[in-house]
Scaffold this motif. Structure first.
Motif, mmCIF file in Angstrom:
data_model
loop_
_atom_site.group_PDB
_atom_site.id
_atom_site.type_symbol
_atom_site.label_atom_id
_atom_site.label_comp_id
_atom_site.label_asym_id
_atom_site.label_seq_id
_atom_site.Cartn_x
_atom_site.Cartn_y
_atom_site.Cartn_z
ATOM 1 N N VAL A 7 0.839 -1.203 0.000
ATOM 2 C CA VAL A 7 0.000 0.000 0.000
ATOM 3 C C VAL A 7 0.876 1.257 0.000
ATOM 4 O O VAL A 7 1.767 1.398 0.847
ATOM 5 N N GLY A 8 0.611 2.150 -0.928
ATOM 6 C CA GLY A 8 1.330 3.423 -0.965
ATOM 7 C C GLY A 8 0.791 4.356 0.107
ATOM 8 O O GLY A 8 -0.407 4.651 0.139
ATOM 9 N N ALA A 9 1.696 4.799 0.987
ATOM 10 C CA ALA A 9 1.285 5.649 2.118
ATOM 11 C C ALA A 9 1.288 7.125 1.748
ATOM 12 O O ALA A 9 0.892 7.964 2.562
ATOM 13 N N GLY A 10 1.762 7.454 0.533
ATOM 14 C CA GLY A 10 1.857 8.861 0.158
ATOM 15 C C GLY A 10 3.115 9.499 0.732
ATOM 16 O O GLY A 10 3.903 8.858 1.424
ATOM 17 N N PRO A 11 3.293 10.799 0.453
ATOM 18 C CA PRO A 11 4.575 11.446 0.735
ATOM 19 C C PRO A 11 4.800 11.895 2.176
ATOM 20 O O PRO A 11 5.883 12.354 2.510
ATOM 21 N N GLY A 12 3.795 11.817 3.037
ATOM 22 C CA GLY A 12 4.024 12.253 4.427
ATOM 23 C C GLY A 12 2.787 12.859 5.053
ATOM 24 O O GLY A 12 2.395 12.480 6.158
ATOM 25 N N LEU A 16 -2.735 12.808 2.199
ATOM 26 C CA LEU A 16 -2.345 12.512 0.817
ATOM 27 C C LEU A 16 -2.203 11.002 0.642
ATOM 28 O O LEU A 16 -1.119 10.466 0.421
ATOM 29 N N ILE A 17 -3.327 10.323 0.779
ATOM 30 C CA ILE A 17 -3.378 8.863 0.641
ATOM 31 C C ILE A 17 -4.703 8.541 -0.049
ATOM 32 O O ILE A 17 -5.668 9.311 0.073
ATOM 33 N N THR A 18 -4.749 7.429 -0.761
ATOM 34 C CA THR A 18 -5.977 7.127 -1.499
ATOM 35 C C THR A 18 -7.029 6.492 -0.580
ATOM 36 O O THR A 18 -6.698 5.904 0.458
ATOM 37 N N LEU A 19 -8.268 6.586 -1.029
ATOM 38 C CA LEU A 19 -9.387 5.980 -0.297
ATOM 39 C C LEU A 19 -9.201 4.460 -0.239
ATOM 40 O O LEU A 19 -9.468 3.806 0.775
ATOM 41 N N LYS A 20 -8.693 3.923 -1.330
ATOM 42 C CA LYS A 20 -8.477 2.472 -1.402
ATOM 43 C C LYS A 20 -7.441 2.041 -0.357
ATOM 44 O O LYS A 20 -7.566 0.982 0.264
ATOM 45 N N ALA A 21 -6.423 2.875 -0.175
ATOM 46 C CA ALA A 21 -5.380 2.564 0.819
ATOM 47 C C ALA A 21 -5.985 2.584 2.227
ATOM 48 O O ALA A 21 -5.693 1.714 3.055
ATOM 49 N N ILE A 22 -6.831 3.556 2.497
ATOM 50 C CA ILE A 22 -7.457 3.640 3.828
ATOM 51 C C ILE A 22 -8.330 2.404 4.075
ATOM 52 O O ILE A 22 -8.297 1.811 5.157
ATOM 53 N N ASN A 38 3.556 7.942 7.338
ATOM 54 C CA ASN A 38 3.130 8.706 8.513
ATOM 55 C C ASN A 38 2.417 7.786 9.520
ATOM 56 O O ASN A 38 1.451 7.106 9.169
ATOM 57 N N GLU A 39 2.915 7.772 10.750
ATOM 58 C CA GLU A 39 2.377 6.833 11.748
ATOM 59 C C GLU A 39 0.906 7.077 12.077
ATOM 60 O O GLU A 39 0.220 6.163 12.529
ATOM 61 N N THR A 40 0.436 8.301 11.860
ATOM 62 C CA THR A 40 -0.984 8.555 12.170
ATOM 63 C C THR A 40 -1.906 7.752 11.249
ATOM 64 O O THR A 40 -3.082 7.576 11.557
ATOM 65 N N LEU A 41 -1.360 7.255 10.143
ATOM 66 C CA LEU A 41 -2.180 6.421 9.253
ATOM 67 C C LEU A 41 -2.603 5.131 9.943
ATOM 68 O O LEU A 41 -3.610 4.519 9.577
ATOM 69 N N GLY A 88 5.241 6.943 -0.069
ATOM 70 C CA GLY A 88 5.049 7.287 -1.480
ATOM 71 C C GLY A 88 4.299 6.209 -2.220
ATOM 72 O O GLY A 88 3.246 5.748 -1.783
ATOM 73 N N ASP A 89 4.875 5.790 -3.343
ATOM 74 C CA ASP A 89 4.310 4.698 -4.136
ATOM 75 C C ASP A 89 5.216 3.471 -3.974
ATOM 76 O O ASP A 89 6.442 3.599 -4.045
ATOM 77 N N PRO A 90 4.624 2.285 -3.775
ATOM 78 C CA PRO A 90 5.457 1.109 -3.528
ATOM 79 C C PRO A 90 6.415 0.770 -4.673
ATOM 80 O O PRO A 90 7.465 0.163 -4.453
#
Ligand SMILES: C[S@@+](CC[C@H](N)C(=O)[O-])C[C@H]1O[C@@H](n2cnc3c(N)ncnc32)[C@H](O)[C@@H]1O
Length: 257
Positions: A7-12, A16-22, A38-41, A88-90
């Motif tokens: 899963v791509g977590a985005g840049p920080g 900035l993360i996709t709905l699919k990732a969530i 980002n740990e808050t994810l 970022g992107d895997p």
């Protein structure tokens, strides 16, 4: 059958993360996450989900890639839904293939949820375009850290092009890389370095190829950082006060939204 989802977590910035990732994080039995995610994810995860940090932090050694691969397959024997959360992107300098190979060899299903790469999101967050009609026709994303430890030959090739060049993992080789651009006649070309892009502590230094290493050192810039070289960097200066070496335009935008 156990499933590994890269899963791509985005840049920080955790938004900035996709709905699919969530949705994948909400479903995860296990989350293996890197320092750049980002740990808050992890707040999206179920309370019972296993959260395992596998990155490098505060001078501590990261797990080896082999150790991470082993963890994936070990968790795959105990749990159904393993999320590998990567900055970022895997598939952009993420060593995803090694993890996929290990999971497939262990009989796991594999899927990828793309992420927003720092390669373009970090410059964008500082109002720095990678392309602009009439200025350039391409951008290259190159690593400063190769497997052999040598500087990639692609950097010299890119330095001779009119492309915008985006360098990841390149801070430890900053001077050597700028020398390659200077040799290619690009000493006067605009350059920028953005540390901790999209995070509240984002910092940017701008200058020219010939002086950016000095400016970055003077400001104490370090990892993680994206280096951008090309005439498009001047567009950022048109937006921000050229005298300001902090992230002026981005701060103004952040305050505006
Ligand atoms: C191992 S690479 C992974 C790149 C990631 N897969 C991506 O798509 O962004 C790590 C490098 O990405 C860059 N990077 C990642 N997040 C960053 C951020 N928030 N600010 C600046 N650079 C970042 C840095 O160059 C860092 O050394």
């Amino acid at each position: 059958m156990a499933k590994l989802i890269l899963v791509g977590a985005g840049p920080g910035d955790p938004e900035l993360i996709t709905l699919k990732a969530i949705k994948a994080l909400e479903k995860a039995d296990v989350i293996l996450y890197d320092a750049l995610a980002n740990e808050t994810l992890l707040d999206h995860a179920q309370p019972a989900a296993v959260r395992r940090f596998v990155g490098k932090r505060f001078g501590c050694h990261a797990l080896s890639q082999q150790a991470i691969n082993d963890l994936i397959t070990e968790y795959g024997q105990q749990y159904e839904y393993i999320v590998r959360l990567k900055g970022g992107d895997p598939f952009v300098f993420g060593r995803a293939q090694e993890e996929i190979d290990a999971a497939v060899a262990a009989g796991m299903e594999v899927a990828v949820i793309p992420g927003i790469s720092s390669a373009f999101a970090v410059p964008a967050s500082e109002m720095l375009p990678l392309t602009c009609r009439g200025i350039n026709e391409s951008f290259w994303v190159i690593t400063g850290t190769t497997r052999s430890g040598a500087v990639s030959d692609d950097i010299a090739l890119a330095a001779r092009s009119t492309a915008t060049v985006v360098l990841l993992m390149a801070m430890s080789k900053l001077e050597t890389i700028m020398d390659i651009f200077i040799e290619a006649g690009k000493g006067e070309t605009a350059a920028a370095i953005i540390q901790n892009g999209t995070r509240p502590d984002a910092r940017m230094v701008t200058g020219k190829v010939k002086d950016i290493a000095f400016r970055a050192q003077h400001r104490g810039l370090g990892n993680p950082a994206v280096i951008i070289i090309g005439d498009v960097v001047n567009l950022n200066r048109a937006l921000a006060d050229p005298a300001v070496t902090g992230s002026g335009a981005a701060m103004a935008m952040r305050n505006a939204v």
